[in-house]
Design a protein around this motif. Structure first.
Motif, PDB file in Angstrom:
ATOM      1  N   ARG A   1      15.821   7.738 125.444  1.00  0.00           N
ATOM      2  CA  ARG A   1      17.064   7.544 124.886  1.00  0.00           C
ATOM      3  C   ARG A   1      17.003   7.222 123.190  1.00  0.00           C
ATOM      4  N   LEU A   2      16.385   6.173 123.239  1.00  0.00           N
ATOM      5  CA  LEU A   2      16.280   5.771 121.725  1.00  0.00           C
ATOM      6  C   LEU A   2      15.499   6.736 120.716  1.00  0.00           C
ATOM      7  N   LYS A   3      14.676   7.544 121.169  1.00  0.00           N
ATOM      8  CA  LYS A   3      13.999   8.548 120.382  1.00  0.00           C
ATOM      9  C   LYS A   3      14.715   9.629 120.198  1.00  0.00           C
ATOM     10  N   LEU A   4      15.484  10.035 121.068  1.00  0.00           N
ATOM     11  CA  LEU A   4      16.357  11.490 120.798  1.00  0.00           C
ATOM     12  C   LEU A   4      17.287  10.921 119.900  1.00  0.00           C
ATOM     13  N   ARG A   5      18.139   9.817 120.286  1.00  0.00           N
ATOM     14  CA  ARG A   5      19.327   9.380 119.437  1.00  0.00           C
ATOM     15  C   ARG A   5      18.927   9.167 117.949  1.00  0.00           C
ATOM     16  N   ARG A   6      17.720   8.899 117.791  1.00  0.00           N
ATOM     17  CA  ARG A   6      17.076   8.611 116.454  1.00  0.00           C
ATOM     18  C   ARG A   6      16.965  10.085 115.745  1.00  0.00           C
ATOM     19  N   ILE A   7      16.454  10.893 116.335  1.00  0.00           N
ATOM     20  CA  ILE A   7      16.235  12.326 115.852  1.00  0.00           C
ATOM     21  C   ILE A   7      17.868  12.897 115.538  1.00  0.00           C
TER      22      ILE A   7
ATOM     23  N   SER B   1      10.042  14.982 108.649  1.00  0.00           N
ATOM     24  CA  SER B   1      11.030  13.945 108.924  1.00  0.00           C
ATOM     25  C   SER B   1      10.681  13.297 110.262  1.00  0.00           C
ATOM     26  N   ARG B   2      10.126  13.944 111.253  1.00  0.00           N
ATOM     27  CA  ARG B   2      10.005  13.519 112.201  1.00  0.00           C
ATOM     28  C   ARG B   2       9.100  14.256 113.192  1.00  0.00           C
ATOM     29  N   TRP B   3       7.849  13.350 113.744  1.00  0.00           N
ATOM     30  CA  TRP B   3       6.862  14.022 114.858  1.00  0.00           C
ATOM     31  C   TRP B   3       7.534  13.944 116.047  1.00  0.00           C
ATOM     32  N   LEU B   4       7.909  14.837 116.889  1.00  0.00           N
ATOM     33  CA  LEU B   4       8.329  14.695 118.115  1.00  0.00           C
ATOM     34  C   LEU B   4       7.513  14.114 119.201  1.00  0.00           C
ATOM     35  N   ARG B   5       7.499  12.806 119.502  1.00  0.00           N
ATOM     36  CA  ARG B   5       6.486  12.129 120.346  1.00  0.00           C
ATOM     37  C   ARG B   5       6.897  12.873 121.824  1.00  0.00           C
ATOM     38  N   PRO B   6       5.753  13.327 122.549  1.00  0.00           N
ATOM     39  CA  PRO B   6       5.758  13.731 123.781  1.00  0.00           C
ATOM     40  C   PRO B   6       6.118  12.658 124.836  1.00  0.00           C
ATOM     41  N   TYR B   7       6.472  13.164 125.878  1.00  0.00           N
ATOM     42  CA  TYR B   7       6.659  11.946 127.170  1.00  0.00           C
ATOM     43  C   TYR B   7       5.573  11.286 127.308  1.00  0.00           C
TER      44      TYR B   7
ATOM     45  N   ARG C   1       5.243   2.707 111.673  1.00  0.00           N
ATOM     46  CA  ARG C   1       5.573   3.885 111.953  1.00  0.00           C
ATOM     47  C   ARG C   1       5.916   4.282 113.266  1.00  0.00           C
ATOM     48  N   TYR C   2       5.556   3.500 114.236  1.00  0.00           N
ATOM     49  CA  TYR C   2       5.684   3.372 115.626  1.00  0.00           C
ATOM     50  C   TYR C   2       7.322   3.071 115.866  1.00  0.00           C
ATOM     51  N   LEU C   3       7.708   2.009 115.270  1.00  0.00           N
ATOM     52  CA  LEU C   3       8.986   1.443 115.219  1.00  0.00           C
ATOM     53  C   LEU C   3      10.143   2.499 114.630  1.00  0.00           C
ATOM     54  N   ASP C   4       9.498   3.095 113.779  1.00  0.00           N
ATOM     55  CA  ASP C   4      10.533   4.096 113.040  1.00  0.00           C
ATOM     56  C   ASP C   4      10.916   5.281 114.082  1.00  0.00           C
ATOM     57  N   TYR C   5      10.306   5.732 115.131  1.00  0.00           N
ATOM     58  CA  TYR C   5      10.517   6.710 116.003  1.00  0.00           C
ATOM     59  C   TYR C   5      11.734   6.376 116.727  1.00  0.00           C
ATOM     60  N   PHE C   6      12.018   5.179 117.074  1.00  0.00           N
ATOM     61  CA  PHE C   6      13.060   4.557 117.723  1.00  0.00           C
ATOM     62  C   PHE C   6      14.096   4.170 117.062  1.00  0.00           C
ATOM     63  N   VAL C   7      14.233   3.443 115.890  1.00  0.00           N
ATOM     64  CA  VAL C   7      15.275   2.909 115.167  1.00  0.00           C
ATOM     65  C   VAL C   7      14.999   3.044 113.763  1.00  0.00           C
ATOM     66  N   LYS C   8      16.053   2.969 112.982  1.00  0.00           N
ATOM     67  CA  LYS C   8      16.041   3.340 111.467  1.00  0.00           C
ATOM     68  C   LYS C   8      15.396   2.173 110.684  1.00  0.00           C
ATOM     69  N   VAL C   9      14.002   2.314 110.204  1.00  0.00           N
ATOM     70  CA  VAL C   9      13.605   1.377 109.519  1.00  0.00           C
ATOM     71  C   VAL C   9      13.755   1.505 107.975  1.00  0.00           C
ATOM     72  N   ALA C  10      13.429   2.538 107.598  1.00  0.00           N
ATOM     73  CA  ALA C  10      13.663   2.735 105.847  1.00  0.00           C
ATOM     74  C   ALA C  10      14.791   3.700 105.483  1.00  0.00           C
ATOM     75  N   SER C  11      14.826   4.903 106.185  1.00  0.00           N
ATOM     76  CA  SER C  11      15.748   6.054 105.772  1.00  0.00           C
ATOM     77  C   SER C  11      15.894   7.004 107.210  1.00  0.00           C
ATOM     78  N   HIS C  12      16.501   8.127 106.809  1.00  0.00           N
ATOM     79  CA  HIS C  12      16.693   9.056 107.937  1.00  0.00           C
ATOM     80  C   HIS C  12      15.469  10.139 107.619  1.00  0.00           C
ATOM     81  N   HIS C  13      14.886   9.942 106.538  1.00  0.00           N
ATOM     82  CA  HIS C  13      13.652  10.782 106.198  1.00  0.00           C
ATOM     83  C   HIS C  13      14.075  12.304 106.169  1.00  0.00           C
ATOM     84  N   THR C  14      15.270  12.444 105.529  1.00  0.00           N
ATOM     85  CA  THR C  14      15.621  13.764 105.149  1.00  0.00           C
ATOM     86  C   THR C  14      15.436  14.081 103.541  1.00  0.00           C
TER      87      THR C  14
END
Length: 331
Positions: free
Chosen positions: A260-266, A245-251, A215-228
């Motif tokens: 940058r990876l987190k926002l690019r993923r979203i 689809s996505r929990w917005l991880r805080p700073y 789940r942690y890895l999925d916040y930054f790169v596509k692991v399974a799907s786009h979760h749409t």
């Protein structure tokens, strides 16, 4: 001429919030550890509403019923008699926390004025997050106790003149055997989990290391799907189920190099939803962004700017949960 939601030629951007003050975190963190985040909610809510208005963002605020009261005396009027009998006693607020809560400043517990502020804003829906931040998969609690909690949540919402339509299970502990209770009280919309196995509903003790790691890895790169979610997948057993689809991880200072990876993923997820006429569902807690507000609101502004670009290019539409259900009921 732009297309409309009614002819299915656009994707949907929805945002939902777990609106809870200290009620949602009290069994995990002390006021000393987390109080600054909760205090920040009083600044976050009006700032969020202003930002939503600026970018045309429709949102569902799933409020904990206890938080919707104004003080300890009012809280007592709504507390159910049939309270959850969790085997893990700290999960219940009734035995120890509520009796001793008079020693805690009201701003950590009672958000009546915040709820009223949201209620006045355009395109903002107030749903339910149970009355007590109820954990539907934990051992010991029963269906009757859940029903008592829902009755209390509906009772406090009715004081505001609200009809509860949308529901968010605390910690995504979706108990399918409890859905009939929601139907009984006229609630036919809820937030589901992502389809990936590592996002499946589970009680706290079953959230293992491997599941958390994926789940942690999925916040930054596509692991399974786009979760749409396809709009054809909204209706399940008489409910409109709008999957997260996505929990917005805080700073976090420790992992700021991953921002940058987190926002690019979203943004990639949003773009996929817009291009493929699907739903992207962002969610978080106002207390998540109670501290480091300048940075966290910077994340949101970047996301909402991307939404506006997708809106202009693909007619990507912002809808709250009740609006999605109402539109697709017509089909």
């Amino acid at each position: 001429m732009q297309t409309t939601l009614m002819n299915k030629n656009n994707g949907i951007f929805t945002v939902s919030l777990d609106f809870e003050l200290y009620w949602g975190i009290r069994d995990k963190k002390t006021i000393q550890e987390y109080g600054q985040n909760i205090e920040g909610v009083w600044e976050v809510v009006p700032k969020l509403l202003k930002l939503y208005h600026q970018y045309g963002i429709h949102c569902t605020w799933a409020a904990v019923g206890a938080m919707m009261t104004g003080d300890f005396r009012e809280l007592q009027q709504y507390c159910p008699k049939n309270t959850p009998s969790y085997l893990e006693k700290d999960l219940s607020p009734y035995d120890h926390f509520i009796p001793s809560s008079q020693e805690i400043e009201d701003l950590y517990l009672y958000g009546k004025t915040l709820v009223e502020l949201v209620q006045k804003a355009q395109h903002q829906e107030i749903g339910s997050h149970t009355f007590s931040h109820y954990y539907c998969l934990e051992d010991g609690q029963t269906k009757d106790q859940f029903e008592a909690d829902i009755q209390a949540a509906i009772a406090v919402s009715s004081v505001y003149g609200m009809e509860v339509k949308s529901f968010i299970f605390p910690r995504h502990q979706i108990n399918s055997s409890y859905l009939e209770i929601l139907k009984k009280y006229g609630i036919f919309i809820y937030r589901g989990t992502e389809k990936a196995w590592y996002h499946s509903p589970a009680k706290g003790s079953e959230e293992g290391l491997i599941k958390r790691a994926f789940r942690y890895l999925d916040y930054f790169v596509k692991v399974a799907s786009h979760h749409t979610q396809k709009t054809s997948d909204l209706h399940q057993d008489g409910f409109t189920v709008i999957r997260a689809s996505r929990w917005l991880r805080p700073y976090s200072e420790k992992i700021k190099f991953l921002d940058r990876l987190k926002l690019r993923r979203i943004k990639q997820q949003m773009t996929y939803a817009a291009k493929n006429n699907e739903i992207f569902h962002l969610w978080f807690h106002p207390h998540d962004i109670g501290i480091h507000q300048e940075i966290n609101f910077g994340y949101l502004e970047e996301i909402f700017q991307h939404y506006k670009k997708l809106n202009q290019k693909y007619n990507f539409q912002s809808k709250n949960m009740a609006e999605i259900a109402a539109e697709y009921e017509k089909k």
